[in-house]
Scaffold this motif. Structure first.
Motif, PDB file in Angstrom:
ATOM      1  N   TYR A 179      64.978 -36.201 -76.677  1.00 14.47           N
ATOM      2  CA  TYR A 179      65.479 -34.890 -76.253  1.00 14.47           C
ATOM      3  C   TYR A 179      66.992 -34.908 -76.089  1.00 14.47           C
ATOM      4  CZ  TYR A 179      66.397 -31.059 -72.966  1.00 14.47           C
ATOM      5  OH  TYR A 179      66.924 -29.953 -72.331  1.00 14.47           O
ATOM      6  N   PHE A 180      67.524 -35.889 -75.360  1.00 18.64           N
ATOM      7  CA  PHE A 180      68.968 -35.947 -75.142  1.00 18.64           C
ATOM      8  C   PHE A 180      69.705 -36.355 -76.416  1.00 18.64           C
ATOM      9  CE2 PHE A 180      67.693 -36.167 -70.640  1.00 18.64           C
ATOM     10  CZ  PHE A 180      68.556 -35.222 -70.120  1.00 18.64           C
ATOM     11  N   ALA A 181      69.074 -37.152 -77.267  1.00 21.48           N
ATOM     12  CA  ALA A 181      69.700 -37.491 -78.553  1.00 21.48           C
ATOM     13  C   ALA A 181      69.856 -36.240 -79.403  1.00 21.48           C
ATOM     14  CB  ALA A 181      68.873 -38.541 -79.282  1.00 21.48           C
ATOM     15  N   ARG A 182      68.848 -35.362 -79.386  1.00 24.32           N
ATOM     16  CA  ARG A 182      68.957 -34.116 -80.154  1.00 24.32           C
ATOM     17  C   ARG A 182      70.027 -33.199 -79.558  1.00 24.32           C
ATOM     18  NH1 ARG A 182      65.556 -31.698 -83.867  1.00 24.32           N
ATOM     19  NH2 ARG A 182      64.939 -33.874 -84.219  1.00 24.32           N
ATOM     20  N   LEU A 183      70.146 -33.164 -78.224  1.00 17.75           N
ATOM     21  CA  LEU A 183      71.206 -32.365 -77.599  1.00 17.75           C
ATOM     22  C   LEU A 183      72.590 -32.862 -78.015  1.00 17.75           C
ATOM     23  CD1 LEU A 183      69.973 -31.796 -73.925  1.00 17.75           C
ATOM     24  CD2 LEU A 183      70.241 -30.073 -75.701  1.00 17.75           C
ATOM     25  N   ASP A 184      72.791 -34.182 -78.010  1.00 14.43           N
ATOM     26  CA  ASP A 184      74.084 -34.740 -78.409  1.00 14.43           C
ATOM     27  C   ASP A 184      74.368 -34.468 -79.880  1.00 14.43           C
ATOM     28  OD1 ASP A 184      74.349 -35.685 -75.835  1.00 14.43           O
ATOM     29  OD2 ASP A 184      73.593 -37.692 -76.302  1.00 14.43           O
ATOM     30  N   GLU A 185      73.337 -34.528 -80.701  1.00 15.53           N
ATOM     31  CA  GLU A 185      73.519 -34.267 -82.139  1.00 15.53           C
ATOM     32  C   GLU A 185      73.932 -32.812 -82.375  1.00 15.53           C
ATOM     33  OE1 GLU A 185      70.771 -34.100 -86.211  1.00 15.53           O
ATOM     34  OE2 GLU A 185      69.997 -35.024 -84.373  1.00 15.53           O
ATOM     35  N   LEU A 186      73.307 -31.888 -81.664  1.00 18.01           N
ATOM     36  CA  LEU A 186      73.672 -30.478 -81.812  1.00 18.01           C
ATOM     37  C   LEU A 186      75.091 -30.217 -81.307  1.00 18.01           C
ATOM     38  CD1 LEU A 186      70.311 -28.819 -80.693  1.00 18.01           C
ATOM     39  CD2 LEU A 186      71.235 -28.911 -83.014  1.00 18.01           C
ATOM     40  N   ALA A 187      75.488 -30.887 -80.226  1.00 18.40           N
ATOM     41  CA  ALA A 187      76.851 -30.717 -79.716  1.00 18.40           C
ATOM     42  C   ALA A 187      77.878 -31.205 -80.723  1.00 18.40           C
ATOM     43  CB  ALA A 187      77.014 -31.450 -78.384  1.00 18.40           C
ATOM     44  N   ASP A 188      77.570 -32.316 -81.414  1.00 23.12           N
ATOM     45  CA  ASP A 188      78.488 -32.828 -82.437  1.00 23.12           C
ATOM     46  C   ASP A 188      78.610 -31.860 -83.613  1.00 23.12           C
ATOM     47  OD1 ASP A 188      78.897 -35.062 -80.907  1.00 23.12           O
ATOM     48  OD2 ASP A 188      77.383 -36.274 -81.944  1.00 23.12           O
ATOM     49  N   LYS A 189      77.590 -31.051 -83.848  1.00 22.33           N
ATOM     50  CA  LYS A 189      77.619 -30.086 -84.948  1.00 22.33           C
ATOM     51  C   LYS A 189      78.265 -28.756 -84.550  1.00 22.33           C
ATOM     52  CE  LYS A 189      73.525 -31.895 -87.346  1.00 22.33           C
ATOM     53  NZ  LYS A 189      72.143 -31.590 -87.832  1.00 22.33           N
ATOM     54  N   GLY A 190      78.732 -28.664 -83.306  1.00 24.15           N
ATOM     55  CA  GLY A 190      79.414 -27.445 -82.886  1.00 24.15           C
ATOM     56  C   GLY A 190      78.558 -26.465 -82.127  1.00 24.15           C
ATOM     57  N   PHE A 191      77.339 -26.839 -81.741  1.00 26.31           N
ATOM     58  CA  PHE A 191      76.498 -25.958 -80.947  1.00 26.31           C
ATOM     59  C   PHE A 191      76.971 -25.986 -79.488  1.00 26.31           C
ATOM     60  CE2 PHE A 191      73.832 -26.333 -84.615  1.00 26.31           C
ATOM     61  CZ  PHE A 191      73.068 -25.177 -84.639  1.00 26.31           C
ATOM     62  N   ILE A 192      76.902 -24.831 -78.828  1.00 31.58           N
ATOM     63  CA  ILE A 192      77.358 -24.688 -77.456  1.00 31.58           C
ATOM     64  C   ILE A 192      76.149 -24.486 -76.561  1.00 31.58           C
ATOM     65  CG2 ILE A 192      78.886 -23.441 -75.890  1.00 31.58           C
ATOM     66  CD1 ILE A 192      80.409 -22.415 -78.279  1.00 31.58           C
ATOM     67  N   ASP A 193      76.125 -25.216 -75.449  1.00 29.95           N
ATOM     68  CA  ASP A 193      75.038 -25.101 -74.480  1.00 29.95           C
ATOM     69  C   ASP A 193      75.281 -23.867 -73.619  1.00 29.95           C
ATOM     70  OD1 ASP A 193      73.058 -25.377 -72.627  1.00 29.95           O
ATOM     71  OD2 ASP A 193      73.487 -27.462 -72.124  1.00 29.95           O
ATOM     72  N   THR A 194      74.492 -22.822 -73.838  1.00 36.24           N
ATOM     73  CA  THR A 194      74.681 -21.584 -73.085  1.00 36.24           C
ATOM     74  C   THR A 194      74.197 -21.703 -71.656  1.00 36.24           C
ATOM     75  OG1 THR A 194      72.545 -20.712 -73.821  1.00 36.24           O
ATOM     76  CG2 THR A 194      74.475 -20.220 -75.181  1.00 36.24           C
ATOM     77  N   GLU A 195      73.295 -22.626 -71.372  1.00 31.87           N
ATOM     78  CA  GLU A 195      72.801 -22.789 -70.013  1.00 31.87           C
ATOM     79  C   GLU A 195      73.867 -23.402 -69.120  1.00 31.87           C
ATOM     80  OE1 GLU A 195      69.817 -21.631 -69.139  1.00 31.87           O
ATOM     81  OE2 GLU A 195      69.605 -20.934 -71.189  1.00 31.87           O
ATOM     82  N   ALA A 196      74.679 -24.306 -69.646  1.00 32.72           N
ATOM     83  CA  ALA A 196      75.697 -24.968 -68.829  1.00 32.72           C
ATOM     84  C   ALA A 196      76.806 -24.021 -68.427  1.00 32.72           C
ATOM     85  CB  ALA A 196      76.287 -26.157 -69.587  1.00 32.72           C
ATOM     86  N   SER A 197      76.940 -22.870 -69.099  1.00 33.38           N
ATOM     87  CA  SER A 197      78.035 -21.955 -68.791  1.00 33.38           C
ATOM     88  C   SER A 197      77.870 -21.301 -67.445  1.00 33.38           C
ATOM     89  CB  SER A 197      78.123 -20.874 -69.872  1.00 33.38           C
ATOM     90  OG  SER A 197      76.956 -20.069 -69.861  1.00 33.38           O
ATOM     91  N   THR A 198      76.639 -21.200 -66.946  1.00 33.37           N
ATOM     92  CA  THR A 198      76.414 -20.550 -65.664  1.00 33.37           C
ATOM     93  C   THR A 198      76.275 -21.544 -64.542  1.00 33.37           C
ATOM     94  OG1 THR A 198      74.017 -20.545 -66.085  1.00 33.37           O
ATOM     95  CG2 THR A 198      75.260 -18.610 -66.761  1.00 33.37           C
ATOM     96  N   ALA A 199      76.498 -22.820 -64.818  1.00 34.80           N
ATOM     97  CA  ALA A 199      76.318 -23.832 -63.767  1.00 34.80           C
ATOM     98  C   ALA A 199      77.576 -23.975 -62.939  1.00 34.80           C
ATOM     99  CB  ALA A 199      75.970 -25.155 -64.405  1.00 34.80           C
TER     100      ALA A 199
END
Length: 610
Positions: free
Chosen positions: A590-610
């Motif tokens: 799960y976290f490996a896929r999150l890191d891979e998406l971040a490297d591709k330019g995806f933005i975590d929309t959930e972290a914006s409200t934290a």
């Protein structure tokens, strides 16, 4: 509250002649001999910069109740004289009791600081939600003469009207002095009130400027597009935010909610280490920047995070304007948690005095040189300087990245006076264990997410053999909409006297827990604690229009990882589900896929409200 007596030798005035003009700015003489004079190279820039800062100082976006006089007159015509009579009796009583009293102005006059390299003017808005610092370079003046120091300046409405009528094609001279000599001009003594709440708001901006931040570079046309969009659209419902989408190596993007108008910026690419989204509120206050727009050559937005101020730095060549917008102008309760993160760790007054003395001797210095000179770590030095900012003894120049000596008052401000906004807030922090008294047992019992509206947070506060059950609802803009508690304070007056200490304690406790959870997610130990969560990531294609938003919904549920991908808004989703033998393997994938998406330019929309 502090009562200050000011002594202006004469009112500020603009003297216009047939061939030249002269601006005489009166300064308070209670802080010694301070002043600056010289010929202005760009009169139009000086005029527009001063009027922009003054417009922000006079701005007030608080709700204003409607005048009921006409309605009561209508009731009187209908024969309902009792209501009108009561209204007239109330007005007569207030006029007789308080009609002779002249209220003192609230807060400090504009703060003028003359440094060896620049002249700066600081103002604070009437609603205490916006701050501006105008810095004028020495190159703006010919034959400059100055006496360094900090004092207050007289920017009366009559003087600003005269500034408006400056003939910019004529030579212009500026003299700011504590001892203006003018024929038939009498001294102007004044008394002003400086409440602790006003100092708290003014100084917390300086404290916030020292915190780590993400920087978005904008071009002049980008600032124009933002102001034009805000002028042409009026939002009637939430969310009403500017959403900054920042991807490393890509130029910033500003999205105007709720219409999802994406504005591609033309500034430098974002240099952060990870993609992120930051929302800021109170965007209508940016309209005061319209006058300065023709002079802007570049702009930078310093984003601190959710609930914290944002700083807009406008480069106008020979002048720079720094505007700070807080996110809690009408949400005093929310500021309890936001200001909590601005307070530095405890440090002795000797360390603060040493840093202030160093700046007084050597002038403006960056953090690294101050840490080297005082033989302390950067973290310790930042905490010391943050406290010096809260005491009004130091100013952080966000544009230059240096600390400057600036004595806001004759004596340092006692940080204990501005630590809490009210006695209930102080009690709430004692319940949290921030004082000498034993802490209460605080727990979050339920977090209910309401789609499109916000979150309802419920909890328990056990103190003095009693258990209280506060709960409140936070909307999508971070403001508290509904609240309830079973304590005597709420049962007696509900929210008419403000939130009780149990509500504030639960609010701060939940904010701290959420921030700590986000911090732990970046560590190996913290990730081991995650057993179930869902994250939504997005990536926007600027070539495909507003709907070209690729979205990925990634979920972890014990030993199962679910992936939902949509190529664009409204497109049909593709689903994938993966089972693993252990929860550790599922978490790692799960976290490996999150890191891979971040490297591709995806933005975590959930972290914006934290």
């Amino acid at each position: 509250m502090t009562i200050l007596k000011l002594a202006y030798s004469a009112p500020s005035e603009t003297i216009t002649g047939p061939t030249s003009s002269r601006v005489e700015l009166a300064l308070d003489g209670g802080r010694g001999t301070i002043g600056v004079m010289g010929q202005v190279r760009d009169p139009e820039l000086l005029r527009d910069a001063i009027l922009t800062a003054a417009a922000l100082m006079q701005s007030d976006l608080r709700y204003k109740g409607k005048d009921r006089t006409a309605y009561l007159a209508h009731l009187m015509k209908q024969g309902k004289r009792a209501t009108a009579a009561i209204w007239e009796a109330q007005k007569a009583f207030l006029e007789s009791a308080y009609g002779d009293e002249t209220p003192r102005p609230r807060g400090l006059d504009p703060v003028l600081t003359i440094d060896p390299d620049e002249v700066s003017l600081e103002v604070f808005s009437r609603d205490e939600s916006a701050y501006a610092r105008l810095a004028l370079n020495n190159a703006l003046f010919e034959a400059r003469g100055a006496s360094h120091g900090t004092t207050l300046a007289d920017l009366s409405p009559a003087f600003l009207e005269q500034i408006e009528r400056i003939r910019t094609y004529q030579p212009l001279a500026l003299e700011a002095s504590t001892s203006l000599v003018r024929k038939n001009a009498a001294p102007v003594p004044r008394e002003i009130e400086v409440p602790d709440a006003w100092l708290r708001g003014f100084l917390q901006v300086q404290s916030a400027a020292t915190l780590p931040r993400a920087v978005a570079h904008l071009g002049p046309v980008d600032l124009y597009n933002v102001l034009f969009t805000l002028r042409m659209h009026k939002a009637k419902k939430a969310p009403r935010a500017l959403r900054f989408e920042l991807v490393p190596g890509a130029r910033p993007r500003v999205v105007v909610e709720p219409w999802e108008i994406a504005l591609e910026c033309h500034g430098e690419p974002f240099s952060g280490s990870a993609p992120r989204i930051v929302r800021i509120y109170g965007r209508q206050r940016l309209q005061v920047l319209e006058r300065a727009l023709p002079h802007v050559t570049a702009a930078r937005v310093h984003l601190l995070g959710h609930g914290l101020p944002s700083f807009w730095v406008l480069d106008m060549g020979l002048a720079r304007l720094t505007v700070a917008l807080t996110s809690w102008s009408e949400s005093k309760w929310a500021s309890a948690a936001s200001f909590d993160s601005l307070m530095p760790k405890a440090n002795g007054p000797a360390a603060t005095s040493a840093a202030v003395s160093l700046l007084a001797q050597r002038g403006p210095l960056p953090l690294s040189e101050i840490a080297k000179a005082t033989a302390t770590s950067p973290e310790e030095t930042r905490a010391v300087l943050q406290r010096a900012c809260l005491e009004g003894r130091v100013l952080f120049d966000l544009d230059r990245g240096v600390y400057r000596p600036r004595a806001l008052l004759a004596e340092p401000v006692d940080t204990a006076r501005i630590r809490y906004g009210s006695e209930r807030e102080a009690t709430a922090h004692r319940l949290l264990g921030d004082g000498a008294a034993p802490a209460a047992e605080i727990a979050i019992t339920k977090i209910h997410t309401i789609a499109g509206e916000g979150q309802e947070i419920s909890g328990e506060v056990k103190h003095a053999r009693r258990t209280f059950s506060p709960r409140f609802t936070i909307d999508v803009e971070g403001q508290v909409r509904e609240a309830w508690c079973n304590c005597p304070t709420y049962q007696r007056s509900a929210m008419r006297e403000g939130p009780c200490e149990h509500m504030i304690a639960l609010y701060v406790f939940e904010s701290r827990a959420r921030a700590e959870a986000e911090r732990l997610r970046t560590t190996i130990e913290g990730r081991k604690l995650v057993r179930a969560e869902t994250r939504v990531l997005m990536r926007r294609d600027p070539r495909g229009g507003a709907d070209a938003v690729e979205q990925v919904r990634l979920s972890l549920d014990d030993r199962v990882v679910r992936i939902e991908r949509r190529e664009s808004a409204g497109a049909e989703g593709r689903f994938q589900r993966m089972w693993f033998d252990t929860d550790a393997e599922a978490r790692e994938a799960y976290f490996a896929r999150l890191d891979e998406l971040a490297d591709k330019g995806f933005i975590d929309t959930e972290a914006s409200t934290a």
